[in-house]
Write a protein that holds these residues in place. Structure first.
Motif, PDB file in Angstrom:
ATOM      1  N   ASP A  75      14.764   4.068  -6.269  1.00  0.00           N
ATOM      2  CA  ASP A  75      13.515   3.894  -5.532  1.00  0.00           C
ATOM      3  C   ASP A  75      13.196   5.130  -4.704  1.00  0.00           C
ATOM      4  O   ASP A  75      12.049   5.591  -4.660  1.00  0.00           O
ATOM      5  CB  ASP A  75      13.609   2.685  -4.598  1.00  0.00           C
ATOM      6  N   PHE A  76      14.210   5.668  -4.051  1.00  0.00           N
ATOM      7  CA  PHE A  76      13.918   6.812  -3.192  1.00  0.00           C
ATOM      8  C   PHE A  76      13.613   8.052  -4.021  1.00  0.00           C
ATOM      9  O   PHE A  76      12.822   8.904  -3.603  1.00  0.00           O
ATOM     10  CB  PHE A  76      15.053   7.088  -2.198  1.00  0.00           C
ATOM     11  N   ALA A  77      14.229   8.151  -5.187  1.00  0.00           N
ATOM     12  CA  ALA A  77      13.873   9.251  -6.075  1.00  0.00           C
ATOM     13  C   ALA A  77      12.397   9.159  -6.457  1.00  0.00           C
ATOM     14  O   ALA A  77      11.680  10.171  -6.477  1.00  0.00           O
ATOM     15  CB  ALA A  77      14.760   9.221  -7.313  1.00  0.00           C
ATOM     16  N   ALA A  78      11.935   7.943  -6.768  1.00  0.00           N
ATOM     17  CA  ALA A  78      10.519   7.747  -7.095  1.00  0.00           C
ATOM     18  C   ALA A  78       9.638   8.099  -5.903  1.00  0.00           C
ATOM     19  O   ALA A  78       8.560   8.698  -6.066  1.00  0.00           O
ATOM     20  CB  ALA A  78      10.285   6.302  -7.528  1.00  0.00           C
TER      21      ALA A  78
ATOM     22  N   LYS B 245      -2.265   7.872  -5.228  1.00  0.00           N
ATOM     23  CA  LYS B 245      -2.113   6.430  -5.006  1.00  0.00           C
ATOM     24  C   LYS B 245      -1.807   6.134  -3.539  1.00  0.00           C
ATOM     25  O   LYS B 245      -2.000   5.006  -3.077  1.00  0.00           O
ATOM     26  CB  LYS B 245      -0.992   5.876  -5.884  1.00  0.00           C
ATOM     27  N   LEU B 246      -1.325   7.151  -2.839  1.00  0.00           N
ATOM     28  CA  LEU B 246      -0.959   6.964  -1.429  1.00  0.00           C
ATOM     29  C   LEU B 246      -1.953   7.656  -0.509  1.00  0.00           C
ATOM     30  O   LEU B 246      -2.460   7.045   0.432  1.00  0.00           O
ATOM     31  CB  LEU B 246       0.449   7.501  -1.184  1.00  0.00           C
ATOM     32  N   LEU B 247      -2.208   8.943  -0.750  1.00  0.00           N
ATOM     33  CA  LEU B 247      -3.072   9.722   0.143  1.00  0.00           C
ATOM     34  C   LEU B 247      -3.797  10.797  -0.659  1.00  0.00           C
ATOM     35  O   LEU B 247      -3.370  11.180  -1.757  1.00  0.00           O
ATOM     36  CB  LEU B 247      -2.241  10.403   1.242  1.00  0.00           C
ATOM     37  N   ARG B 248      -4.862  11.307  -0.081  1.00  0.00           N
ATOM     38  CA  ARG B 248      -5.534  12.461  -0.670  1.00  0.00           C
ATOM     39  C   ARG B 248      -4.660  13.709  -0.472  1.00  0.00           C
ATOM     40  O   ARG B 248      -3.865  13.775   0.466  1.00  0.00           O
ATOM     41  CB  ARG B 248      -6.906  12.664  -0.033  1.00  0.00           C
ATOM     42  N   GLU B 249      -4.873  14.692  -1.335  1.00  0.00           N
ATOM     43  CA  GLU B 249      -4.039  15.896  -1.294  1.00  0.00           C
ATOM     44  C   GLU B 249      -4.135  16.588   0.055  1.00  0.00           C
ATOM     45  O   GLU B 249      -3.130  17.051   0.606  1.00  0.00           O
ATOM     46  CB  GLU B 249      -4.437  16.851  -2.414  1.00  0.00           C
ATOM     47  N   GLU B 250      -5.341  16.656   0.617  1.00  0.00           N
ATOM     48  CA  GLU B 250      -5.484  17.342   1.902  1.00  0.00           C
ATOM     49  C   GLU B 250      -4.781  16.577   3.027  1.00  0.00           C
ATOM     50  O   GLU B 250      -4.346  17.174   4.021  1.00  0.00           O
ATOM     51  CB  GLU B 250      -6.961  17.556   2.246  1.00  0.00           C
TER      52      GLU B 250
ATOM     53  N   HIS C  54       0.793  -1.232   0.000  1.00  0.00           N
ATOM     54  CA  HIS C  54       0.000   0.000   0.000  1.00  0.00           C
ATOM     55  C   HIS C  54       0.823   1.280   0.000  1.00  0.00           C
ATOM     56  O   HIS C  54       0.261   2.362  -0.194  1.00  0.00           O
ATOM     57  CB  HIS C  54      -0.941   0.001   1.207  1.00  0.00           C
ATOM     58  N   VAL C  55       2.136   1.167   0.218  1.00  0.00           N
ATOM     59  CA  VAL C  55       2.972   2.371   0.220  1.00  0.00           C
ATOM     60  C   VAL C  55       4.146   2.232  -0.745  1.00  0.00           C
ATOM     61  O   VAL C  55       4.292   3.023  -1.682  1.00  0.00           O
ATOM     62  CB  VAL C  55       3.490   2.697   1.637  1.00  0.00           C
ATOM     63  N   LEU C  56       4.983   1.247  -0.542  1.00  0.00           N
ATOM     64  CA  LEU C  56       6.213   1.139  -1.320  1.00  0.00           C
ATOM     65  C   LEU C  56       5.934   0.901  -2.801  1.00  0.00           C
ATOM     66  O   LEU C  56       6.423   1.647  -3.669  1.00  0.00           O
ATOM     67  CB  LEU C  56       7.103   0.028  -0.754  1.00  0.00           C
ATOM     68  N   GLU C  57       5.176  -0.130  -3.119  1.00  0.00           N
ATOM     69  CA  GLU C  57       4.916  -0.448  -4.525  1.00  0.00           C
ATOM     70  C   GLU C  57       4.126   0.646  -5.237  1.00  0.00           C
ATOM     71  O   GLU C  57       4.496   1.037  -6.364  1.00  0.00           O
ATOM     72  CB  GLU C  57       4.230  -1.803  -4.635  1.00  0.00           C
ATOM     73  N   PRO C  58       3.060   1.202  -4.649  1.00  0.00           N
ATOM     74  CA  PRO C  58       2.381   2.317  -5.323  1.00  0.00           C
ATOM     75  C   PRO C  58       3.264   3.542  -5.536  1.00  0.00           C
ATOM     76  O   PRO C  58       3.028   4.322  -6.456  1.00  0.00           O
ATOM     77  CB  PRO C  58       1.219   2.643  -4.369  1.00  0.00           C
ATOM     78  N   ALA C  59       4.286   3.694  -4.702  1.00  0.00           N
ATOM     79  CA  ALA C  59       5.205   4.824  -4.852  1.00  0.00           C
ATOM     80  C   ALA C  59       6.323   4.532  -5.842  1.00  0.00           C
ATOM     81  O   ALA C  59       7.169   5.397  -6.096  1.00  0.00           O
ATOM     82  CB  ALA C  59       5.807   5.200  -3.500  1.00  0.00           C
ATOM     83  N   GLY C  60       6.341   3.327  -6.413  1.00  0.00           N
ATOM     84  CA  GLY C  60       7.383   2.968  -7.362  1.00  0.00           C
ATOM     85  C   GLY C  60       8.639   2.410  -6.732  1.00  0.00           C
ATOM     86  O   GLY C  60       9.685   2.330  -7.380  1.00  0.00           O
ATOM     87  N   MET C  61       8.553   2.003  -5.467  1.00  0.00           N
ATOM     88  CA  MET C  61       9.726   1.486  -4.753  1.00  0.00           C
ATOM     89  C   MET C  61       9.726  -0.041  -4.843  1.00  0.00           C
ATOM     90  O   MET C  61       9.337  -0.753  -3.923  1.00  0.00           O
ATOM     91  CB  MET C  61       9.704   1.960  -3.306  1.00  0.00           C
ATOM     92  N   THR C  62      10.211  -0.545  -5.963  1.00  0.00           N
ATOM     93  CA  THR C  62      10.135  -1.983  -6.236  1.00  0.00           C
ATOM     94  C   THR C  62      11.321  -2.766  -5.693  1.00  0.00           C
ATOM     95  O   THR C  62      11.292  -3.997  -5.673  1.00  0.00           O
ATOM     96  CB  THR C  62      10.035  -2.211  -7.750  1.00  0.00           C
ATOM     97  N   THR C  63      12.375  -2.075  -5.281  1.00  0.00           N
ATOM     98  CA  THR C  63      13.539  -2.757  -4.710  1.00  0.00           C
ATOM     99  C   THR C  63      13.808  -2.251  -3.298  1.00  0.00           C
ATOM    100  O   THR C  63      14.951  -2.071  -2.896  1.00  0.00           O
ATOM    101  CB  THR C  63      14.787  -2.548  -5.590  1.00  0.00           C
TER     102      THR C  63
ATOM    103  N   ALA D 145       6.732  10.900  -5.645  1.00  0.00           N
ATOM    104  CA  ALA D 145       5.368  10.548  -5.224  1.00  0.00           C
ATOM    105  C   ALA D 145       4.885  11.492  -4.129  1.00  0.00           C
ATOM    106  O   ALA D 145       3.720  11.922  -4.134  1.00  0.00           O
ATOM    107  CB  ALA D 145       5.333   9.097  -4.743  1.00  0.00           C
ATOM    108  N   GLN D 146       5.756  11.832  -3.210  1.00  0.00           N
ATOM    109  CA  GLN D 146       5.378  12.749  -2.132  1.00  0.00           C
ATOM    110  C   GLN D 146       5.154  14.160  -2.678  1.00  0.00           C
ATOM    111  O   GLN D 146       4.153  14.812  -2.365  1.00  0.00           O
ATOM    112  CB  GLN D 146       6.463  12.768  -1.056  1.00  0.00           C
ATOM    113  N   LEU D 147       6.100  14.626  -3.496  1.00  0.00           N
ATOM    114  CA  LEU D 147       5.999  15.998  -4.005  1.00  0.00           C
ATOM    115  C   LEU D 147       4.791  16.195  -4.915  1.00  0.00           C
ATOM    116  O   LEU D 147       4.233  17.290  -4.981  1.00  0.00           O
ATOM    117  CB  LEU D 147       7.289  16.350  -4.754  1.00  0.00           C
TER     118      LEU D 147
END
Length: 649
Positions: free
Chosen positions: A282-285, A296-301, A228-237, A289-291
């Protein structure tokens, strides 16, 4: 010893040969720079481009790593949803253990990012808040299957866990485990501050948040965060798993101590707070995702809520002006620009990332060595240099208030951090081993850890060349607490705390004198009898009991000292599971200490009887010294929590 030294020398020779023979050229913006020669960065104004960032990094990091005795590092920079650069420097494996040196591969090498792990954990918790499964401001007892001892009536909430304001004592464990449930339930720390009042960084608190995620989601924590966090953020490794999966283990080199020795893979029970392993891409992705406030992770608010003050001035007062915790994130400023960030430190691993939400820019650095003293500020120096280069602004200026000097004079002093041991036997030593000293250097300026601060508004100081801040809470004209950034509170050291170690030392000397004087007196008596001289009456049995109690108290002191020496000498490996024998040693010290306290009774009676019998000045003096030492040591044991059941380890 000689064989190990030979191997290390051979490894260093191999490293030197490879470094001199392998002139690697940069390949685009993702090249490893294990042996790149320094190059001068472009002069003038700087645009945040791959060419400029690479030139800046290549001109800075190789020398910084070399001078700091750090084997290797990776850096990623992102902007506007794109990866500007991902660079690798130095060595993922130095070959110090006998193998071939391996250069950092910026695309594949893995790094352990320690407390940065708290960010995906916080995101996971907020996902459950969004889903209505967890209430951010409800007491966490609704989500737990065990009781946490409370000392305050206020609810203890998820908000408090994510803002490090639950009020927990510092907590550690000598027994490594990968069982999160066992970790949070086994000897949980005491609550020493009212929730929401005294921020104090807490790994246990974040581990508890991770346990809530596990309990409420019905999935093992690692599985939930991966899905629910890593894979949706593109952190596959990237993973929280301990040990690493077989397909990832080969990409993780060892961490290194300040002397270049390999650090074993650390297994931690509070892994939601510290076990994340990542690659630089991965961390760049993840930064992107945060910026982008990824839906895919959270609502904007919800993103904005996590990046906003979590407590507010109504709870923290003036201390909030030094920066506040968001929900999991540290909020700071550089050159007037808002930054949300987090750092991480494990043995052999140091990491940091900073996000500029308005500029949609982020930087991440991770290195695999503790380094020497000169490398202590490497991560902060790089982050500040990045801000200076690409987001310059006016330097911090003093307010010029006529009251600045008086304010600085009142703040200067010695403090105890909120993140320390308050309720276990270690609390007797922390005022001596972890004091924070703030100096007034004149003109209203403060000095803390060699950094200079100027007052920018009443009772608020900012670091001249960094992002640090200090804010004082003043009551009735006295400084009652300081905020040293979002998650760290400083409390004035009390006279009681200042007295603990000196009292222990004086008692040690007095008990040594009494204990040594006892057999010395017996030998003198025996020698006098052999020579036919007249001697006084034998030592009464009560005196012997009292002095025996003194010897037991001295044994307790020596046991405490031995315990501390072992802990301090092995601080880098103390949690690897090989020091669990310290627990029965600590229990033994507590038993001896308790017997020493009981010995106060016969020692007091013995002194009274010696005075009544007019036993002579030597015996009366020894009896008085013994009683004073035992009473003072009993006070130390009480004030220093030497006998509390919880050891905190």
């Amino acid at each position: 010893m000689n064989m190990n030294a030979t191997r290390r020398a051979m490894a260093l020779v191999v490293v030197a040969l490879l470094a001199s023979l392998s002139l690697l050229t940069a390949c685009g913006s993702t090249s490893s720079s294990a042996s790149l020669p320094p190059r001068e960065p472009p002069s003038g104004e700087h645009q945040l481009t791959a060419e400029d960032v690479n030139a800046w990094l290549d001109g800075k990091l190789p020398d910084a790593l070399k001078n700091g005795d750090i084997p290797g590092a990776v850096v990623s920079v992102v902007k506007d949803g794109q990866v500007v650069t991902t660079r690798g420097y130095g060595w993922a494996d130095t070959g110090a253990s006998g193998g071939q040196p391996v250069a950092v591969d910026p695309q594949k090498s893995l790094f352990r990012v320690a407390s940065i792990s708290k960010i995906p954990t916080s995101i996971a918790a907020m996902q459950l808040v969004e889903q209505g499964k967890v209430d951010l401001d409800a007491d966490i007892s609704a989500y737990l299957d065990f009781e946490i001892e409370r000392r305050f009536d206020e609810p203890l909430t998820l908000r408090h866990l994510l803002t490090h304001s639950a009020g927990f004592d510092e907590h550690g464990s000598l027994t490594p485990t990968t069982d999160l449930e066992a970790y949070v339930k086994n000897d949980p720390p005491a609550q020493v501050f009212a929730p929401g009042t005294t921020p104090g960084y807490s790994n246990y608190g974040m581990a508890l948040a991770g346990y809530i995620v596990q309990r409420v989601s019905g999935q093992p924590f690692e599985a939930y965060v991966r899905e629910h966090v890593l894979e949706p953020a593109g952190m596959t490794t990237s993973t929280y798993e301990q040990p690493l999966p077989k397909d990832m283990a080969g990409s993780l080199g060892p961490g290194y101590t300040s002397t270049g020795e390999e650090v074993p893979f650390e297994v931690m029970g509070d892994f939601p707070a510290g076990s994340l392993t990542v690659s630089a891409p991965d961390f760049a992705a993840f930064m992107n995702a945060q910026l982008s406030r990824s839906p895919k992770l959270l609502r904007e608010e919800t993103w904005e809520q996590m990046w906003s003050p979590g407590l507010g001035e109504e709870r923290l007062g003036n201390r909030a002006k030094a920066g506040e915790m968001g929900l999991g994130y540290f909020e700071i400023t550089r050159h007037g620009r808002r930054i949300v960030e987090h750092g991480g430190y494990n043995r052999g691993w140091h990491s940091k990332f900073e996000l500029y939400p308005e500029e949609k820019t982020g930087i991440f650095i991770s290195n695999n060595g503790d380094g020497n003293e000169s490398s202590r500020t490497l991560r902060d120096d790089l982050a500040q240099g990045f801000a200076d280069r690409y987001f310059p602004g006016e330097t911090v200026k003093a307010s010029g208030s006529k009251d600045s000097a008086e304010h600085a004079h009142q703040v200067a002093g010695t403090y105890v951090p909120s993140r320390t041991y308050w309720t276990t036997f270690l609390s007797a030593w922390m005022p001596a081993f972890s004091p924070v000293t703030i100096e007034h250097t004149g003109g209203g300026k403060l000095m803390l850890d060699e950094a200079q601060y100027v007052e920018v508004e009443p009772w608020v100081w900012r670091q001249v060349d960094g992002a640090g801040a200090i804010a004082a809470q003043v009551k009735d004209g006295k400084v009652v607490s300081l905020s040293q950034g979002p998650a760290f509170t400083l409390l004035p050291m009390t006279l009681l705390q200042q007295a603990l170690v000196p009292v222990f030392g004086v008692c040690l000397v007095l008990l040594l004198v009494v204990t040594v004087a006892w057999p010395v007196g017996a030998l003198r008596r025996r020698r006098a009898l052999r020579r036919g001289r007249e001697v006084g009456a034998p030592v009464p049995w009560l005196t012997r009991v009292a002095r025996g109690g003194g010897a037991v108290a001295l044994a307790a002191q020596l046991t405490w000292i031995s315990l501390l020496v072992v802990i301090m000498a092995n601080s880098s490996t103390i949690t690897d599971g090989s020091f669990t024998w310290l627990i029965p040693v600590a229990r033994c010290a507590q038993v001896l200490q308790a017997l020493g306290m009981v010995a106060v009774i016969p020692a007091a009676v013995d002194l009274v009887m010696s005075l009544r019998r007019r036993a002579g000045w030597r015996r009366v003096t020894m009896s008085a010294v013994l009683l004073v030492a035992l009473v003072a040591l009993a006070w130390w044991a009480w004030a220093g929590n030497a006998l509390v059941p919880s050891l905190g380890m």
